[in-house]
Motif scaffolding. Structure first.
Motif, mmCIF file in Angstrom:
data_model
loop_
_atom_site.group_PDB
_atom_site.id
_atom_site.type_symbol
_atom_site.label_atom_id
_atom_site.label_comp_id
_atom_site.label_asym_id
_atom_site.label_seq_id
_atom_site.Cartn_x
_atom_site.Cartn_y
_atom_site.Cartn_z
ATOM 1 N N UNK A 149 0.842 -1.205 0.000
ATOM 2 C CA UNK A 149 0.000 0.000 0.000
ATOM 3 C C UNK A 149 0.873 1.251 0.000
ATOM 4 N N UNK A 150 0.613 2.098 -0.984
ATOM 5 C CA UNK A 150 1.285 3.394 -1.099
ATOM 6 C C UNK A 150 0.388 4.256 -1.992
ATOM 7 N N UNK A 151 0.705 5.528 -2.115
ATOM 8 C CA UNK A 151 -0.091 6.397 -2.969
ATOM 9 C C UNK A 151 0.024 5.996 -4.430
ATOM 10 N N UNK A 152 -0.855 6.547 -5.263
ATOM 11 C CA UNK A 152 -0.849 6.219 -6.687
ATOM 12 C C UNK A 152 0.501 6.531 -7.327
ATOM 13 N N UNK A 153 1.123 7.607 -6.873
ATOM 14 C CA UNK A 153 2.438 7.998 -7.390
ATOM 15 C C UNK A 153 3.563 7.568 -6.466
ATOM 16 N N UNK A 154 3.259 6.677 -5.531
ATOM 17 C CA UNK A 154 4.253 6.251 -4.558
ATOM 18 C C UNK A 154 4.273 7.157 -3.341
#
Length: 657
Positions: A425-430
């Motif tokens: 799990x991380x943001x769409x852009x990392x």
């Protein structure tokens, strides 16, 4: 109109059957509660005299909640009786009151026998909780029964006015976090508080929070020594605010406060002394871009310059002074100087879902992933941790979280010198993972004591100067007993203890930890909702904090509602709507904690106002039916005064209060 025909469900026979069924169920429940096993009785006998009644009530409540009472609750409600929904502080007394009513409905006599309730009614339970809250937190301000605790910033040691103003605004407890600063700084804070108490005519508890075994990420390889000086632009892309740059002598510390400058640039002292307001400074920045700035103000320790465009400077960047008497008219030869040493920029690991991360046992600086010429990963990113011994207790398949839950992963492989984590799990852009960020292992059975070597050193100062000690990352009864043993060694067995519930294990072991803490004269619980949310899952936090409130009310143990209360207000000057609602929910605790921030004084004022307003609406789970002013609206729009209402009475405006 003919009377309604009785259905079998509400017939007298069915009602008698429901009464008898409820009576038998309540008798069985009571018998189970008073039949305390010997192992539990030993814990009750060990309770401090201040908590003997409370410990027994807690055991009754926990036993009652081991079963699903909803069918019984529905049956009692249908009979117009208490459904046990607010029995926390007086469990056996509530059951006896219901049994007495059921026996009366059944035409039978009721006798509780030899097992009389130690907490004999609602008022008694409420009195015990208030007494314990006063012992731990001090008396609440008039007009509200919930205290306000404020965490001190480091600046409070040198700003006695801040502490004075917080106390005057309504602060009841001053919290010092031992994870920051040192004993000299803490002593100055306490000295300022005692002086403020005399000036304001109020008292305030000193609460000191042990740092505990906080598991955090280790250092990273430093980034390049480069300084970004950013100019602002409006939505149309036009310059709106220039970059403000403080130029200072490279052999002296920058004198400008960080909030006044976008960056501080060290330069040679002789060159700095030649600058005059109106001079222009031209340079080719670290990206090869031609830039310029204008000197707008000079002083003894440095000067201010402004740039309409963003620029990047690095050590050795050449600055060329162009003296001017008018607009860009040179009056002397150019004069060059080089930018001095700059600190390295903090680096970060950019992690995306699917990436691998090596969490190492050593404290070697972490590094980003190594890529080949085609951009494929040759070696995954790596980072160390502050407590490598925890990985002795970690198993493959267990979840791991970083930076307050912003990055999630699963332990994929265990090695002697590292753990391999697959990021899930991380943001769409990392997401960027930096040094000194929290690590949570919610499903790992970690065997690390709550008291660290540093905690034992800090405890000596706390025992001599504080009113309350907070135990961070309390996970089981052994942690509590270790703290109590250390306090006895230091000659302070009377020092009040607060257990911070911030892990899943701490929540699951709360009853046992409470009974251990209740062996001392004064104790409390803090719901540390930051780590607890990460450990339990954000979607479960609301449920867990409710259960903690219920269990602590049954034990008559005061609760501190903590973490991110009015945080946007304290830090930025404006709260979110959700934060205001959250602060109002804190009214169900005995104390609400605010964290530090530049607007913390305003946060105390707002919180005080919210808590005062909520006092007449809610106490614990009980809704209070204060006069509802909106209810008068119907009468306000009724026919004008003098006209006859339906029942022959004059109808006029209802008197407002």
């Amino acid at each position: 109109m003919s009377p309604p025909v009785s259905s079998p469900r509400n017939s007298p026979a069915q009602r008698r059957k429901d009464i008898e069924t409820a009576r038998q169920q309540m008798l069985e429940l009571r018998e189970e509660l008073v039949s305390i096993p010997d192992s539990v009785r030993q814990l009750l006998d060990a309770a401090h005299p201040n908590f003997r009644e409370s410990a027994r009530n807690l055991v009754h409540y926990l036993h009652m909640r081991q079963q699903d009472l909803r069918p019984l609750q529905m049956r009692l409600s249908a009979l117009g009786l208490s459904s046990l929904g607010r029995a926390e502080s007086h469990v056996l007394a509530t059951i006896d009151a219901v049994l007495e009513a059921l026996h009366e409905l059944a035409g039978q006599e009721w006798s509780p026998g030899e097992h009389l309730p130690t907490v004999y009614d609602f008022a008694h339970g409420q009195h015990l909780l208030e007494q314990h809250a006063n012992d731990l937190l001090g008396p609440a301000e008039p007009g509200r029964h919930v205290r306000i605790m404020v965490t001190m910033p480091s600046e409070a040691a040198d700003d006695p006015r801040l502490i004075h103003d917080l106390l005057a605004q309504g602060m009841d407890c001053m919290r010092i976090n031992c994870a920051h600063d040192d004993a000299i700084t803490w002593a100055r804070m306490i000295k300022h508080l005692r002086r403020a108490e005399r000036a304001v005519g109020s008292t305030c508890k000193v609460v000191m929070d042990l740092g505990g075994p906080k598991l955090r990420t280790g250092p990273l390889e430093p980034g390049p020594a480069v300084l970004r000086l950013r100019a602002r632009r409006d939505p149309l892309g036009l310059p709106s605010q220039p970059a403000r740059i403080w130029l200072h002598a490279e052999d002296a510390a920058p004198a400008a406060p960080p909030e006044e400058a976008d960056g501080c640039v060290p330069v040679p002292a002789s060159w700095l002394g030649s600058l005059r307001a109106g001079d222009r400074i031209r340079l080719t920045d670290a990206r090869g871009k031609r830039r310029s700035m204008e000197v707008v103000q000079t002083g003894k320790t440095g000067c201010w310059a402004e740039s309409q465009r963003t620029l990047y400077v690095a050590p050795g960047t050449l600055l060329r002074r162009i003296p001017v008497t008018g607009r860009d008219l040179p009056d002397g030869p150019p004069h060059d100087a080089a930018v001095g040493a700059l600190p390295a920029t903090p680096s970060a690991l950019l992690l995306r879902a699917g990436d691998l991360l090596r969490v190492t046992r050593d404290q070697q600086p972490g590094q980003p992933a190594t890529l080949d010429a085609e951009g494929k990963v040759v070696a995954p990113a790596s980072i160390g941790c502050t407590l490598p011994e925890v990985f002795d207790d970690v198993r493959s398949g267990e979840p791991i979280w970083f930076d307050d839950g912003k990055i999630g992963g699963v332990v994929e492989q265990m090695e002697d010198d590292h753990v391999l984590v697959r990021i899930t799990r991380a943001g769409l852009d990392g997401e960027k993972l930096r040094a000194d960020k929290g690590i949570n292992l919610p499903e790992s059975d970690l065997h690390i004591p709550a008291l660290t070597a540093q905690d034992l050193i800090d405890l000596e100062f706390i025992a001599a100067n504080a009113d309350v000690v907070e135990l961070s990352f309390a996970n089981n009864a052994d942690d509590v007993e270790q703290l109590e043993a250390e306090l006895r060694r230091l000659g302070r067995p009377d020092l009040a203890i607060v257990l911070k519930i911030e892990t899943r294990r701490g929540f699951e072991n709360l009853p046992q930890m409470l009974l251990s803490a209740m062996q001392g004269p004064c104790c409390g619980i803090m719901i540390a909702r930051g780590d607890l949310a990460v450990e339990s899952g954000f979607e479960r936090l609301a449920e867990l904090q409710e259960e903690i409130l219920w269990i602590c009310e049954a034990a008559h143990v005061p609760v501190i509602w903590a973490t991110q209360v009015l945080e946007s207000l304290a830090k930025e000057g404006l709260p979110s709507r959700a934060e205001v609602t959250d602060a109002a929910m804190g009214h169900r605790a005995e104390c609400v904690m605010l964290n530090k921030g530049p607007h913390v004084l305003e946060a105390v004022r707002v919180l005080d106002d919210i808590l005062c307003r909520m006092r007449s609406h809610q106490t614990k789970k009980r809704t209070l039916l204060r006069e509802l002013r909106l209810a008068h609206g119907l009468y306000d729009i009724a026919p004008s005064e003098g006209k006859q209402g339906k029942h022959g009475k004059k109808s006029g405006k209802h008197k407002k209060h």
